[in-house]
Design a protein around this motif. Structure first.
Motif, PDB file in Angstrom:
ATOM      1  N   LEU A  41       2.355   6.692   3.439  1.00 47.10           N
ATOM      2  CA  LEU A  41       2.332   5.848   4.637  1.00 47.10           C
ATOM      3  C   LEU A  41       0.917   5.728   5.187  1.00 47.10           C
ATOM      4  O   LEU A  41       0.507   4.651   5.637  1.00 47.10           O
ATOM      5  CB  LEU A  41       3.276   6.416   5.703  1.00 47.10           C
ATOM      6  CG  LEU A  41       3.341   5.601   6.995  1.00 47.10           C
ATOM      7  CD1 LEU A  41       3.849   4.183   6.727  1.00 47.10           C
ATOM      8  CD2 LEU A  41       4.227   6.295   8.019  1.00 47.10           C
ATOM      9  N   ARG A  42       0.157   6.818   5.128  1.00 49.01           N
ATOM     10  CA  ARG A  42      -1.233   6.747   5.581  1.00 49.01           C
ATOM     11  C   ARG A  42      -2.017   5.724   4.771  1.00 49.01           C
ATOM     12  O   ARG A  42      -2.815   4.964   5.317  1.00 49.01           O
ATOM     13  CB  ARG A  42      -1.899   8.134   5.509  1.00 49.01           C
ATOM     14  CG  ARG A  42      -1.360   9.079   6.563  1.00 49.01           C
ATOM     15  CD  ARG A  42      -2.136  10.381   6.704  1.00 49.01           C
ATOM     16  NE  ARG A  42      -1.972  11.255   5.559  1.00 49.01           N
ATOM     17  CZ  ARG A  42      -2.947  11.584   4.706  1.00 49.01           C
ATOM     18  NH1 ARG A  42      -4.154  11.142   4.873  1.00 49.01           N
ATOM     19  NH2 ARG A  42      -2.694  12.387   3.692  1.00 49.01           N
ATOM     20  N   VAL A  43      -1.763   5.657   3.462  1.00 48.09           N
ATOM     21  CA  VAL A  43      -2.431   4.661   2.613  1.00 48.09           C
ATOM     22  C   VAL A  43      -1.985   3.249   3.012  1.00 48.09           C
ATOM     23  O   VAL A  43      -2.800   2.335   3.105  1.00 48.09           O
ATOM     24  CB  VAL A  43      -2.151   4.926   1.116  1.00 48.09           C
ATOM     25  CG1 VAL A  43      -2.651   3.772   0.254  1.00 48.09           C
ATOM     26  CG2 VAL A  43      -2.801   6.237   0.694  1.00 48.09           C
ATOM     27  N   GLY A  44      -0.691   3.076   3.255  1.00 45.15           N
ATOM     28  CA  GLY A  44      -0.197   1.762   3.670  1.00 45.15           C
ATOM     29  C   GLY A  44      -0.815   1.298   4.982  1.00 45.15           C
ATOM     30  O   GLY A  44      -1.232   0.150   5.123  1.00 45.15           O
ATOM     31  N   VAL A  45      -0.883   2.207   5.957  1.00 42.15           N
ATOM     32  CA  VAL A  45      -1.492   1.872   7.246  1.00 42.15           C
ATOM     33  C   VAL A  45      -2.971   1.547   7.058  1.00 42.15           C
ATOM     34  O   VAL A  45      -3.496   0.589   7.634  1.00 42.15           O
ATOM     35  CB  VAL A  45      -1.273   3.008   8.270  1.00 42.15           C
ATOM     36  CG1 VAL A  45      -2.135   2.823   9.507  1.00 42.15           C
ATOM     37  CG2 VAL A  45       0.205   3.090   8.648  1.00 42.15           C
ATOM     38  N   ALA A  46      -3.660   2.329   6.230  1.00 40.81           N
ATOM     39  CA  ALA A  46      -5.077   2.056   5.967  1.00 40.81           C
ATOM     40  C   ALA A  46      -5.256   0.691   5.319  1.00 40.81           C
ATOM     41  O   ALA A  46      -6.148  -0.075   5.705  1.00 40.81           O
ATOM     42  CB  ALA A  46      -5.663   3.149   5.080  1.00 40.81           C
ATOM     43  N   GLY A 104       0.825  -1.210   0.000  1.00 39.88           N
ATOM     44  CA  GLY A 104       0.000   0.000   0.000  1.00 39.88           C
ATOM     45  C   GLY A 104       0.856   1.256   0.000  1.00 39.88           C
ATOM     46  O   GLY A 104       0.587   2.201  -0.745  1.00 39.88           O
ATOM     47  N   PHE A 105       1.902   1.257   0.817  1.00 39.50           N
ATOM     48  CA  PHE A 105       2.808   2.403   0.867  1.00 39.50           C
ATOM     49  C   PHE A 105       3.491   2.612  -0.479  1.00 39.50           C
ATOM     50  O   PHE A 105       3.513   3.727  -1.013  1.00 39.50           O
ATOM     51  CB  PHE A 105       3.855   2.207   1.973  1.00 39.50           C
ATOM     52  CG  PHE A 105       4.962   3.214   1.926  1.00 39.50           C
ATOM     53  CD1 PHE A 105       4.760   4.501   2.387  1.00 39.50           C
ATOM     54  CD2 PHE A 105       6.214   2.879   1.422  1.00 39.50           C
ATOM     55  CE1 PHE A 105       5.784   5.445   2.339  1.00 39.50           C
ATOM     56  CE2 PHE A 105       7.242   3.812   1.377  1.00 39.50           C
ATOM     57  CZ  PHE A 105       7.028   5.101   1.837  1.00 39.50           C
ATOM     58  N   LEU A 106       4.053   1.536  -1.045  1.00 35.89           N
ATOM     59  CA  LEU A 106       4.785   1.664  -2.310  1.00 35.89           C
ATOM     60  C   LEU A 106       3.870   2.085  -3.462  1.00 35.89           C
ATOM     61  O   LEU A 106       4.244   2.935  -4.275  1.00 35.89           O
ATOM     62  CB  LEU A 106       5.501   0.360  -2.646  1.00 35.89           C
ATOM     63  CG  LEU A 106       6.678  -0.001  -1.730  1.00 35.89           C
ATOM     64  CD1 LEU A 106       7.227  -1.377  -2.086  1.00 35.89           C
ATOM     65  CD2 LEU A 106       7.764   1.055  -1.785  1.00 35.89           C
ATOM     66  N   ALA A 107       2.671   1.506  -3.523  1.00 34.44           N
ATOM     67  CA  ALA A 107       1.736   1.869  -4.592  1.00 34.44           C
ATOM     68  C   ALA A 107       1.336   3.337  -4.483  1.00 34.44           C
ATOM     69  O   ALA A 107       1.282   4.061  -5.489  1.00 34.44           O
ATOM     70  CB  ALA A 107       0.502   0.964  -4.541  1.00 34.44           C
ATOM     71  N   ALA A 108       1.063   3.776  -3.267  1.00 34.30           N
ATOM     72  CA  ALA A 108       0.682   5.181  -3.075  1.00 34.30           C
ATOM     73  C   ALA A 108       1.855   6.104  -3.379  1.00 34.30           C
ATOM     74  O   ALA A 108       1.682   7.167  -3.983  1.00 34.30           O
ATOM     75  CB  ALA A 108       0.191   5.399  -1.645  1.00 34.30           C
ATOM     76  N   ARG A 109       3.047   5.697  -2.981  1.00 36.89           N
ATOM     77  CA  ARG A 109       4.223   6.537  -3.261  1.00 36.89           C
ATOM     78  C   ARG A 109       4.467   6.645  -4.760  1.00 36.89           C
ATOM     79  O   ARG A 109       4.781   7.720  -5.273  1.00 36.89           O
ATOM     80  CB  ARG A 109       5.456   5.949  -2.555  1.00 36.89           C
ATOM     81  CG  ARG A 109       6.654   6.853  -2.584  1.00 36.89           C
ATOM     82  CD  ARG A 109       6.386   8.147  -1.791  1.00 36.89           C
ATOM     83  NE  ARG A 109       7.431   9.113  -2.069  1.00 36.89           N
ATOM     84  CZ  ARG A 109       7.248  10.233  -2.753  1.00 36.89           C
ATOM     85  NH1 ARG A 109       6.068  10.562  -3.202  1.00 36.89           N
ATOM     86  NH2 ARG A 109       8.253  11.048  -2.977  1.00 36.89           N
TER      87      ARG A 109
END
Length: 142
Positions: free
Chosen positions: A32-37, A10-15
Motif C-alpha cells: 500500500l505504501r508503494v501504491g500511495v507513493a 502500484g499496490f497490486l504490482a508491489a503485492r
C-alpha cells in the motif's frame, strides 16, 4: 481517475512482487505504501507538466494569492511525501502530511466544480475519490 489507477496498479504490482519473494514488499502494508507513493508521484508530476500545470493553476480558488507558486509548492510536497511513505521509519509521518494535504486541497476541488471549470470533476464522484485517497493514506499511518 489516473491517480486511482496509479494507486491500485502500484499496490497490486508491489503485492505481486512481495508474493514473488521481495521481502521488503511482503505484506499488504508495504504494498500500500508503494501504491500511495505511485499515486502521489503521478499527481506531483502534473504540477510541473505544462498542460496539466495550467489546469491546476486555474483550479486554485480566486481568493488565494500566487496560484502558480501554490501549485509548485504542493507539487514539491507531494513528491517529498511520496518518497517519505516509501521509507518505513518516515512512512506514518509522510502519510499523515499527505492526508492533511488531501483535506486542505479539497476546497480547491469544490471551488473548481462550483465555477464549472472545464477540467473540474463533478463534486460527488470527486468527493468519493478523495475519500478513497484519504483512506489509503490513513491505512499507511496505521
Amino acid at each position: 481517475m489516473e491517480p486511482l489507477i496509479a494507486l491500485v496498479v502500484g499496490f497490486l504490482a508491489a503485492r505481486l512482487a512481495g508474493l514473488a519473494g521481495v521481502e521488503a514488499l511482503d505484506g499488504w502494508h508495504p504494498a500500500l505504501r508503494v501504491g500511495v507513493a505511485a499515486m502521489f508521484l503521478l499527481t506531483a508530476f502534473a504540477h510541473f507538466f505544462p498542460p496539466l500545470r495550467a489546469t491546476l493553476i486555474e483550479m486554485v480558488p480566486p481568493g488565494l494569492p500566487r496560484p502558480a507558486l501554490l501549485v509548485t509548492v504542493t507539487g514539491v510536497l507531494e513528491a517529498a511525501g511520496a518518497a517519505g511513505v516509501l521509507i518505513p521509519a518516515t512512512a506514518p509521518w509522510a502519510a499523515g502530511a499527505l492526508l492533511l494535504m488531501l483535506v486542505a486541497m479539497f476546497p480547491a476541488k469544490v471551488s473548481a466544480a462550483r465555477r464549472r471549470l472545464r477540467h473540474a470533476d463533478r463534486l460527488g464522484p470527486r468527493a468519493a475519490l478523495q475519500a478513497v485517497f484519504i483512506a489509503a493514506a490513513a491505512l499507511v499511518i496505521a
